[in-house]
Enzyme design. Structure first.
Site, PDB file in Angstrom:
ATOM      1  CB  CYS A 192      44.328  33.752  33.408  1.00  0.00           C
ATOM      2  SG  CYS A 192      43.663  33.811  31.787  1.00  0.00           S
ATOM      3  CB  CYS A 216      42.072  32.869  26.772  1.00  0.00           C
ATOM      4  SG  CYS A 216      41.841  33.080  28.543  1.00  0.00           S
TER       5      CYS A 216
HETATM    6 ZN   LIG Z   1      43.553  32.614  29.925  1.00  0.00          ZN
END
Ligand SMILES: [Zn+2]
Length: 131
Positions: free
Chosen positions: A35, A104
């Site tokens: 991302c 993440c």
């Molecule tokens: Zn992320």
């Protein structure tokens, strides 16, 4: 629709320890392509203890919440404990993350390890982290 826990939302909307430490003892920067998150962690270290920690994260909400929680978890901790911090511990403290956002939290673990490694390299100390 509760995709994110209240804890994630709280740390995303009110992140702790955001900023820069100008004279940091260790800096770690990592990124992920999934991302496009980029995370930078600054550590202040005295007598093998993290006395201060700040982060800058350019990324998704999960990355920001993960870095915020991770900095809370390592503040005031000895380096040995800091190196043992896993992304699972961060996710647990956040009351979970959606499966497709787990990477993440890995970023937070990696950024902290990189910052400790930077500190060890600068001071000629053995680095016992990494997996
Ligand atoms: Zn992320």
């Amino acid at each position: 629709m509760a995709l994110y826990s209240e804890m994630v939302m709280d740390h995303f909307l009110h992140p702790r320890n955001v900023g820069v430490i100008e004279d940091a003892d260790g800096v770690g920067e990592v990124g992920n392509a999934v991302c496009g998150d980029i995370m930078k962690i600054y550590l202040k270290i005295r007598d093998n203890v993290v006395t201060d920690v700040k982060f800058e994260t350019f990324g998704c909400g999960s990355a920001i919440a993960s870095s915020s929680m991770a900095t809370e978890l390592i503040k005031g901790k000895p380096l040995d404990d800091v190196l043992k911090l896993t992304n699972q511990a961060v996710v647990q403290a956040l009351d979970g993350l959606p499966a497709h956002k787990l990477h993440c939290s890995v970023l937070a673990e990696e950024a902290i390890q990189a910052a400790v490694k930077d500190y060890c390299d600068k001071n000629g100390l053995p680095y016992n982290g990494g997996r």
